[in-house]
Write an enzyme that holds these catalytic residues in place. Structure first.
Site, PDB file in Angstrom:
ATOM      1  N   SER A 358     -50.820 -34.850   1.582  1.00 33.30           N
ATOM      2  CA  SER A 358     -51.764 -33.748   1.485  1.00 33.30           C
ATOM      3  C   SER A 358     -52.734 -33.520   0.243  1.00 33.30           C
ATOM      4  CB  SER A 358     -50.986 -32.267   1.554  1.00 33.30           C
ATOM      5  OG  SER A 358     -50.223 -32.020   0.567  1.00 33.30           O
ATOM      6  N   GLU A1290     -43.484 -75.579  -1.406  1.00 34.97           N
ATOM      7  CA  GLU A1290     -43.569 -75.241  -2.688  1.00 34.97           C
ATOM      8  C   GLU A1290     -44.923 -76.020  -3.484  1.00 34.97           C
ATOM      9  OE1 GLU A1290     -39.526 -74.743  -4.774  1.00 34.97           O
ATOM     10  OE2 GLU A1290     -39.539 -76.387  -3.340  1.00 34.97           O
TER      11      GLU A1290
HETATM   12  C1  LIG Z   1     -47.865 -45.362  -1.990  1.00 37.03           C
HETATM   13  C2  LIG Z   1     -48.473 -44.176  -2.618  1.00 37.03           C
HETATM   14  C3  LIG Z   1     -49.633 -44.237  -3.255  1.00 37.03           C
HETATM   15  C4  LIG Z   1     -50.452 -43.329  -3.671  1.00 37.03           C
HETATM   16  N1  LIG Z   1     -51.568 -43.628  -4.459  1.00 37.03           N
HETATM   17  C5  LIG Z   1     -52.221 -42.577  -5.051  1.00 37.03           C
HETATM   18  C6  LIG Z   1     -53.308 -42.891  -5.893  1.00 37.03           C
HETATM   19  O1  LIG Z   1     -53.708 -44.114  -6.009  1.00 37.03           O
HETATM   20  N2  LIG Z   1     -54.103 -41.918  -6.363  1.00 37.03           N
HETATM   21  C7  LIG Z   1     -53.726 -40.494  -6.032  1.00 37.03           C
HETATM   22  O2  LIG Z   1     -54.288 -39.650  -6.619  1.00 37.03           O
HETATM   23  N3  LIG Z   1     -52.610 -40.297  -5.475  1.00 37.03           N
HETATM   24  C8  LIG Z   1     -51.809 -41.277  -5.065  1.00 37.03           C
HETATM   25  N4  LIG Z   1     -50.757 -40.763  -4.169  1.00 37.03           N
HETATM   26  C9  LIG Z   1     -50.172 -39.657  -4.369  1.00 37.03           C
HETATM   27  C10 LIG Z   1     -50.484 -39.029  -2.796  1.00 37.03           C
HETATM   28  O3  LIG Z   1     -51.743 -38.638  -2.849  1.00 37.03           O
HETATM   29  C11 LIG Z   1     -49.531 -37.872  -2.941  1.00 37.03           C
HETATM   30  O4  LIG Z   1     -48.050 -38.262  -2.741  1.00 37.03           O
HETATM   31  C12 LIG Z   1     -49.482 -36.811  -1.584  1.00 37.03           C
HETATM   32  O5  LIG Z   1     -50.897 -36.372  -1.750  1.00 37.03           O
HETATM   33  C13 LIG Z   1     -48.571 -35.845  -1.813  1.00 37.03           C
HETATM   34  O6  LIG Z   1     -49.009 -34.953  -0.710  1.00 37.03           O
HETATM   35  P1  LIG Z   1     -47.622 -34.467   0.391  1.00 37.03           P
HETATM   36  O7  LIG Z   1     -48.283 -33.646   1.441  1.00 37.03           O
HETATM   37  O8  LIG Z   1     -47.038 -35.827   0.797  1.00 37.03           O
HETATM   38  O9  LIG Z   1     -46.730 -33.769  -0.773  1.00 37.03           O
HETATM   39  P2  LIG Z   1     -45.212 -33.492  -0.619  1.00 37.03           P
HETATM   40  O10 LIG Z   1     -44.484 -34.861  -1.043  1.00 37.03           O
HETATM   41  O11 LIG Z   1     -44.766 -32.717   0.461  1.00 37.03           O
HETATM   42  O12 LIG Z   1     -45.024 -32.701  -2.006  1.00 37.03           O
HETATM   43  C14 LIG Z   1     -45.148 -33.006  -3.161  1.00 37.03           C
HETATM   44  C15 LIG Z   1     -44.790 -31.742  -4.229  1.00 37.03           C
HETATM   45  O13 LIG Z   1     -45.724 -30.808  -4.145  1.00 37.03           O
HETATM   46  C16 LIG Z   1     -45.105 -29.649  -3.803  1.00 37.03           C
HETATM   47  N5  LIG Z   1     -46.287 -29.136  -2.741  1.00 37.03           N
HETATM   48  C17 LIG Z   1     -46.833 -29.818  -1.826  1.00 37.03           C
HETATM   49  N6  LIG Z   1     -47.990 -28.865  -1.259  1.00 37.03           N
HETATM   50  C18 LIG Z   1     -47.927 -27.569  -1.892  1.00 37.03           C
HETATM   51  C19 LIG Z   1     -48.507 -26.566  -2.042  1.00 37.03           C
HETATM   52  N7  LIG Z   1     -49.598 -26.514  -1.154  1.00 37.03           N
HETATM   53  N8  LIG Z   1     -48.072 -25.542  -2.873  1.00 37.03           N
HETATM   54  C20 LIG Z   1     -47.247 -25.936  -3.725  1.00 37.03           C
HETATM   55  N9  LIG Z   1     -46.268 -26.830  -3.679  1.00 37.03           N
HETATM   56  C21 LIG Z   1     -46.633 -27.914  -2.838  1.00 37.03           C
HETATM   57  C22 LIG Z   1     -43.805 -30.025  -3.010  1.00 37.03           C
HETATM   58  O14 LIG Z   1     -43.062 -28.954  -3.011  1.00 37.03           O
HETATM   59  C23 LIG Z   1     -43.717 -31.293  -3.965  1.00 37.03           C
HETATM   60  O15 LIG Z   1     -42.959 -30.964  -5.035  1.00 37.03           O
HETATM   61  C24 LIG Z   1     -50.043 -42.046  -3.707  1.00 37.03           C
HETATM   62  C25 LIG Z   1     -48.758 -41.560  -2.924  1.00 37.03           C
HETATM   63  C26 LIG Z   1     -48.018 -42.936  -2.536  1.00 37.03           C
HETATM   64  C27 LIG Z   1     -46.859 -42.327  -1.811  1.00 37.03           C
END
Ligand SMILES: Cc1cc2nc3c(=O)[nH]c(=O)nc-3n(C[C@H](O)[C@H](O)[C@H](O)COP(=O)(O)OP(=O)(O)OC[C@H]3O[C@@H](n4cnc5c(N)ncnc54)[C@H](O)[C@@H]3O)c2cc1C
Ligand code: FES
Ligand code: FES
EC number: 1.2.3.7
Length: 1358
Positions: A358, A1290
């Site tokens: 997100s 190889e």
């Molecule tokens: C393989 C990989 C590559 C990536 N490459 C990049 C990149 O090149 N550039 C880049 O910018 N990012 C990169 N990311 C990061 C990615 O954008 C973030 O992991 C992602 O956006 C986090 O969102 P999520 O919903 O999964 O968060 P979650 O994992 O669900 O949450 C992450 C943290 O934020 C907190 N949180 C989430 N939403 C909220 C909210 N609304 N309010 C308060 N706290 C909140 C959660 O409690 C947690 O601590 C990468 C991630 C991965 C896994």
């Protein structure tokens, strides 16, 4: 705001997988979808490759109801990061859900098979799902209906679909072809070798032969399961799982209220949970709150002031909305901003991450944990603001304030992000007519697309006034991030400096310097100076065109061809252009020589192929995880855990103390001796195994191993030896047996005396390379009756594991059985290095009398694995003015690590390859150093790839000294047959077998080498910031054929079972074995033998069923196994021949089945066993090949793009040209990793710190040659070989040195140009380019201050 259908609540987690409904009454909420699928269902196609979102092996399609659009939405996600509770009400499709053996394969599986796109197969199901998801996405578009058999997908989308998926075997080209075959706009001519059509077939025939695809036939199974329920969200709200899904802000506030949520309880807000891919939490939470179903946090609101994105929106949805808005009537400024934001965001992570990651999660990670975010940088530049809810207080603050506040606490919620609509105004509010609005974003990352964090990102926004004579900066916002800073920042000083001033060369020069001094990474950040220099490059790119200087030198001089080529390369939306594969299939020994598809490829694609970790756990099975040393040399005094007792679920901690009476602490063995399994007392490297934690679940074992505290003591110990220099000082060496020490050639002093010029004591250094097999080390040990042990191991040499296990347990060898079916990638890393896992499992199972399995997590694997040998070379070379080399001496120091492993063979391997040139005379002193690093092992082309490169580096050095073309120096020093004989002796074979000279010419012709050298030069003269280089490189690679066993049995129905000592690692061994079985048995000449292919099954290796299996290594196992099988078949044919003759006389004709039936009745022995021992005359032979590579470097960023590679490789008489082609391409791309990308970083204790997909970058589809042409040459003059075949596993890896050499040539051009700007430092053309030549390395050699140099030169000119 749009209204939503009211949500339904359920207390029980419900979802469907491939049409099966699951309802789970209880669950640990931290369980991921992958854990569930792999441990509690029969769906094993989701593979665990990294567990951190970085490989794509675990991709599945998720289907869920979208209450906003009131429709089902389908998208890919990584199941290793998706929490199971978050898929409540969803349907999951895995690769076996698309199709399988029973229900028929999906066209994706069939096309992957037919395009030879699966080797070890471990990445294949994930690849298939990434493609499937792209097909589903394309179907949603309003594009015209495609012609039958195709989809709405475009070629560009097909390539990008797999940009985040790693494959270590294939080199991606065939995978890309399989994907592109679905694209509506594909040119069938562009698709590579496949089993569907022949080269000469017309387009219509080709289309008709492709396995038919129709999107409507391949629906996802959502509605079937949720029927009417699908009309609303299904919200899991369950105390049972501690999982809550509030549907309103009020509910959320209640959940977060300190009185309600008891104090001290740990709460986790969660959206996509992708953050755990980076921050690998071992922490437990008491409450999970899923934010995705609160409308305010998930909607997009547009008003006059701007656009507001709910924080829980996925990055994919944000991109979609930014693009969508662009189509509406927005100002050009807003359109520009939205387009650039969307384009930049498409480079974040990969599709399957962006679909669940997100916007808010990204920003919170950046704000709270200093995550190097792209999004924070982008949003800061466009002056966004965020809304935050803390308790009952909701506040809106600027992004700048948000980022600079103290870390957000766990109960504050980021609600939304607002991006204002920008429009250009003067201070009095009117729009200037002569103004320019600029917005640009930048990102320099090791991979352009495929999942790589940037070294630096930036976003610049500016408002300029363009007058007749000058361009004035009105306003400017410059943001930088991800460079080793807490969070994205504005470069205020630069902004202030630029504001209100006219853009000129001097101003820009000062601004660039200021930008570099504003972007200063924190201490400890890697490549700090490089990152700072990028800041200057980006700013230069942004503003230079407004300085009034035309920076294209004599662009008009570009001829048309060059212009076209440059346009194709730079502007094409495609990652790859069409490559050509030339293979000849030979009918002489049919079906040997046919490009048959890989045996088992379809089940690999569907994910039904069983790897060790796919074998269901037997009852009572335990799981192990290693505790390893983090110190290079220390006594281990004890292990403890934070609590006094053993952690949750842990049954035991197995160490050397548990070796049974009569057993031995041994975990690995080679011909040079054995190594301990566990540290006895003294850990001798960081990564040494101290103990194995054994627990009820894998997660419990991993957590316990990670949190274990090891008590070290290094009192009175000498400091560790980490470098070869230190090893020399302290005389710490492994012995090389005299029979393995290579022989010198000629007399070095005499050679030197003949020389006109000399280079003395030049140095080259190499670091290591990690295998990066997609399946990490794994084993399963099952105790059996009478003190026996069955061990399933993913290993290249089960026979050796067998011996080691028996010795460790103190049991006779007949009590042990090691079974290996297939290996998910080995590359030498699963030869000796797989033994400790197998032995530790067996030891734990033996002690606990329960089955024990291990599947290492990626980090532990990377730390323990060892990898390629680092080394230091000092050479002295004498040469004539013509470039002919007369003498070479090398002092080679090989860092072997803490145990012998196979290291004593490295000197011989190295010299075998180094002799590819006629050095006149060759002498050397090679030392194998014993150090306190992890033991290095035989990574694909061990020592050989370094040696091949050393030879090329010397050629470059000599050419540089003489200022002549390096290609001519190479040619001058190629062997004649006579010199070949001198250097290689009998391995040279007959003169007709020496095909290198003709290959050398052939590759020049096929690549238009001479013309392209000229074009490259022209390109370099007319481009300042991009330089090209082209290079041709030859290889000679000596291989040794080893003995191998085989067994062929014919069953009652005429079907055939084959067993071989060799292991199927993805290299196609089983396929070749199958082909030779059919060929050899067909010589019985009865009816029906043409169908024998369908009757042959090659079965898993079992060390008790077939002994003396040996190693699967050194590229020759396929041919030895084939020969062993041929011997068996010959015996069977001989036994069957009299009966066949008799039956034929009686009946006129006889078919295979009847013959076999009669043979069974008449007690003919229908099982034959053989042991092939190569004749001394055919034990060694030479492989030849050559490659031409052309690259383009970007001087501003140091990025290298491989524009084209042409390879010609002699396969003798290829037994399967498709398999050999796959080996050639795959090996070459692995070589690109070594030479260009894979930075193997260790800390000052020798502990591997490049220990994840985040920090270790193997090639992806966007880093391979854009055009990749390979010719498999069937030279056919090798009568001593197995059916004239040659090795392909190889040697081709060595050819990747051509990419490195081409990069060097491009850098040379950049340095020449720099000199013309007045640089005083780069006068020599003999500079060394490090391996790997990563972006920082290339940029460093081009000059970290190139931009300033250039601008200064302009100022001076004026
Ligand atoms: C393989 C990989 C590559 C990536 N490459 C990049 C990149 O090149 N550039 C880049 O910018 N990012 C990169 N990311 C990061 C990615 O954008 C973030 O992991 C992602 O956006 C986090 O969102 P999520 O919903 O999964 O968060 P979650 O994992 O669900 O949450 C992450 C943290 O934020 C907190 N949180 C989430 N939403 C909220 C909210 N609304 N309010 C308060 N706290 C909140 C959660 O409690 C947690 O601590 C990468 C991630 C991965 C896994
Ligand atoms: S295992 Fe999930 S992305 Fe690697
Ligand atoms: S086939 Fe892709 S990793 Fe082996």
């Amino acid at each position: 705001m749009e209204t939503l259908t009211p949500a339904k609540r359920n207390e029980c987690l419900v979802f469907a997988v491939n049409g099966e409904k699951f309802e789970l009454p209880n669950l640990d909420p931290s369980t991921t979808l992958l854990e569930f699928l792999r441990s509690r269902t029969r769906f094993k196609s989701v593979k665990l490759g990294c567990g951190e979102g970085g490989c794509g092996a675990c991709v599945v399609l998720l289907s869920k109801y979208d209450p906003l659009n009131k429709q089902i939405e389908n998208f890919s996600v990584s199941s290793c990061l998706t929490l199971l509770c978050s898929i409540n009400g969803c349907s999951i499709t895995t690769s076996e859900g698309l199709g399988n053996t029973r229900d028929g394969f999906h066209p994706i599986h069939q096309r992957f098979t037919g395009f030879h796109a699966s080797q070890c197969g471990f990445c294949t199901p994930g690849m298939c799902m990434s493609l499937f998801s792209a097909l589903v996405d394309a179907e949603r578009t309003s594009r015209p209906e495609p012609s039958p058999g195709f989809s709405k997908l475009t070629v560009s989308e097909a390539e990008k679909a797999i940009a985040g998926n790693l494959c270590r075997c294939t080199g991606y080209r065939p995978i890309a072809d399989a994907c592109k075959s679905f694209a509506a706009d594909v040119d069938m001519e562009d698709l590579g070798i496949n089993s569907f059509w022949r080269k000469e077939d017309l387009k219509e025939v080709r289309v008709s032969r492709l396995p038919n695809y129709h999107p409507k036939n391949h629906n996802c199974t959502y509605s079937e399961f949720f029927g009417e329920e699908s009309e609303s969200d299904m919200l899991l709200n369950s105390e049972l799982y501690s999982w809550y899904t509030p549907a309103s802000i009020e509910e959320l506030q209640t959940l977060l209220h300190p009185n309600v949520s008891e104090n001290g309880k740990r709460i986790k807000l969660v959206v996509g949970n992708t953050g755990t891919g980076y921050y690998k939490e071992t922490e437990k939470y008491d409450k999970y709150i899923d934010l995705r179903y609160i409308p305010q946090i998930s909607v997009v609101i547009r008003d006059n002031s701007g656009i507001e994105f709910g924080a829980a929106l996925s990055i994919s949805k944000v991109i979609f909305n930014l693009k969508e808005d662009n189509e509406e009537k927005l100002t050009s400024e807003v359109k520009l901003i939205f387009t650039k934001l969307a384009e930049h965001m498409e480079k974040i992570a990969s599709g399957f991450i962006r679909n669940s990651a997100s916007l808010g999660g990204n920003l919170v990670m950046s704000q709270r944990n200093n995550f190097p975010s792209d999004i924070a940088t982008l949003l800061l530049a466009v002056d966004s603001s965020v809304s935050i809810l803390t308790g009952h207080v909701c506040e809106k603050i600027t992004m700048e304030e948000f980022l600079s506040r103290p870390p957000l606490d766990s109960r504050s919620v980021l609600l939304s992000v607002h991006i204002p609509y920008w429009k250009q105004t003067k201070s009095n509010g009117t729009i200037e007519s002569n103004s320019r609005f600029l917005f640009e974003t930048y990102r320099a990352a090791p991979r352009p697309l495929g999942n790589a964090l940037p070294y630096l990102n930036a976003a610049f926004l500016a408002d300029l006034s363009c007058n007749e004579n000058e361009v004035l900066v009105n306003n400017v916002r410059l943001t930088f991030g991800a460079y080793g800073t807490k969070h994205a920042t504005r470069a205020n000083k630069v902004e202030e400096y630029l504001s209100g001033k006219p853009v000129g060369v001097s101003l820009l020069n000062e601004a660039v310097k200021l930008a570099k001094s504003s972007v200063v990474p924190e201490d400890g950040t890697s490549h700090a100076a490089y990152r700072s220099s990028l800041a200057g490059s980006f700013l230069f790119e942004f503003l230079f065109s407004f300085t009034g200087v035309d920076h294209k030198i004599s662009a008009d001089e570009l001829d048309n061809t060059l212009r076209e080529e440059s346009e194709i390369i730079n502007n094409s939306n495609l990652l790859l252009s069409s490559g050509k594969q030339f293979v000849e299939s030979s009918k002489e020994c049919y079906p040997v020589g046919e490009p048959m598809t890989k045996f088992g490829a379809a089940i690999q694609a569907s994910g039904e192929a069983v790897y060790v970790d796919d074998i269901p756990s037997p009852p009572n099975c335990l799981h192990g995880a290693f505790i390893y040393s983090t110190k290079p040399l220390a006594r281990v005094k004890g292990i403890s855990f934070t609590s006094n007792s053993l952690p949750d679920g842990v049954t035991d901690v197995i160490s050397s103390k548990d070796i049974p009476k009569g057993g031995e602490n041994v975990g690995c063995r080679s011909m040079f001796g054995s190594a301990p399994l566990f540290v006895d007392d003294l850990a001798t490297c960081a990564g040494d195994l101290i103990a194995l934690v054994v627990a009820e679940t894998k997660k419990q074992a991993n957590v316990a191993a990670k949190t274990a505290l090891v008590d070290y003591d290094n009192e009175s110990l000498d400091p560790p030896i980490l470098t070869v220099e230190e090893a020399v000082k302290r005389s710490s060496f492994f012995e090389v047996p005299p029979f393995l020490y290579p022989e010198k050639v000629g007399d070095f002093s005499e050679g030197m005396a003949e020389a006109d010029h000399k280079i003395l004591n030049a140095e080259i250094k190499f670091g290591s390379q990690y295998y990066f097999y997609m399946e990490t080390q794994t084993a399963l040990a099952v105790p059996d009756e009478e003190n026996c042990m069955v061990v399933y191991s993913s290993i290249q040499c089960p026979e050796f594991a067998h011996i080691v296990i028996a010795r460790c347990l103190g049991v006779p060898e007949h009590n042990v059985r090691v079974i290996t079916r297939r290996v998910g990638g080995g590359f030498g890393g699963k030869a000796l290095k797989a033994m400790p896992a197998a032995t530790a499992c067996a030891l734990a199972a033996h002690k606990l009398r329960r089955p024990v399995r291990i599947y290492l997590d990626r980090k532990t694997d990377m730390i323990m694995a060892g990898g390629r040998h680092p080394m230091k070379i000092t050479y002295s070379v004498g040469f004539k003015s013509s470039g002919k080399i007369t003498a070479l001496h090398l002092d080679i120091l090989i860092n072997a690590g803490n145990t012998t492993d196979i290291s004593p063979i490295i000197p011989n391997s190295m010299i075998g390859v180094l002799k590819k040139y006629d050095w006149g005379s060759l002498s050397f002193d090679i030392k194998v150093c014993k150090t306190n690093l992890t033991s290095k092992s035989a990574m694909r082309a061990p020592g050989e790839v370094q040696a091949s490169y050393i030879a090329e580096a010397i050629m470059e050095h000599v050419a540089g000294m003489l200022s002549i073309e390096v290609d001519s120096v190479r040619k001058k020093n190629l062997h004649t047959y006579e010199s070949l004989l001198l250097f290689y002796g009998s391995a040279s074979g007959d003169s007709i077998e020496y095909t290198l000279p003709s290959i050398w010419d052939k590759v020049a012709r096929s690549s238009s080498f001479v013309q392209r050298v000229a074009t490259t030069e022209k390109f370099n003269q007319s481009h300042i910031w991009r330089k090209r280089g082209i290079s041709r490189v030859p290889i000679i690679h000596e291989v040794f054929v080893r003995p191998a066993p085989g067994k062929v049995s014919i069953l009652w129905d005429g079907s055939i079972v084959v067993e071989v000592g060799g292991i199927e690692l993805g290299q196609g061994l089983w396929t070749k074995v199958k082909q030779i079985t059919v060929y050899a048995l067909s010589s019985i000449q009865c009816d029906g033998t043409e169908d024998l292919v369908e009757k042959v099954r090659v079965v898993q290796s079992d060390t008790l069923a077939l002994v003396q299996g040996g190693f699967t290594a050194g590229s020759t196992t396929s041919e030895s196994s084939c020969e062993a099988v041929r011997l068996c078949c010959n015996v069977l044919v001989e036994r069957l021949a009299p009966l066949k003759k008799k039956l034929q006389e009686q009946m006129g004709s006889i078919n295979w089945e009847d013959l076999i039936l009669q043979a069974h009745y008449q007690s003919v022995n229908l099982a034959a066993h053989s042991f092939f021992v190569p004749l001394p005359t055919s034990q060694q032979y030479l492989n030849y090949g050559a490659a031409v590579s052309e690259v383009e470097i970007n001087i501003l960023t140091g990025e290298t793009r491989i524009l084209r590679t042409d390879i010609v490789y002699d396969c003798g008489q290829s037994m399967n040209p498709a398999v050999d082609l796959g080996q050639i391409e795959g090996a070459f791309v692995q070589g690109i990793g070594f030479f260009m990308l894979e930075e193997y970083l260790i800390n000052s204790d020798g502990l591997v710190v490049a220990d994840s997909t985040w920090t270790y970058k193997i090639p992806t589809i966007d880093t391979i040659p854009k055009q990749f042409n390979v010719e498999v040459l069937n030279s056919g003059h090798h009568q001593n070989r197995v059916l004239s075949s040659k090795a392909s596993g190889e040697p081709p890896l060595l050819l990747a040195a051509s990419v490195h050499c081409a990069t060097r040539a491009a850098i040379k051009a950049a340095r020449k140009q720099r000199k013309s700007w007045g640089a005083l430092d780069e006068t020599d053309s003999t500079f060394q380019l490090e391996v790997p030549a990563t972006m920082p390395v290339v940029k460093q050699l081009c000059g970290l201050d190139t931009v300033e140099m250039y601008l200064q030169s302009l100022v001076t000119c004026k």
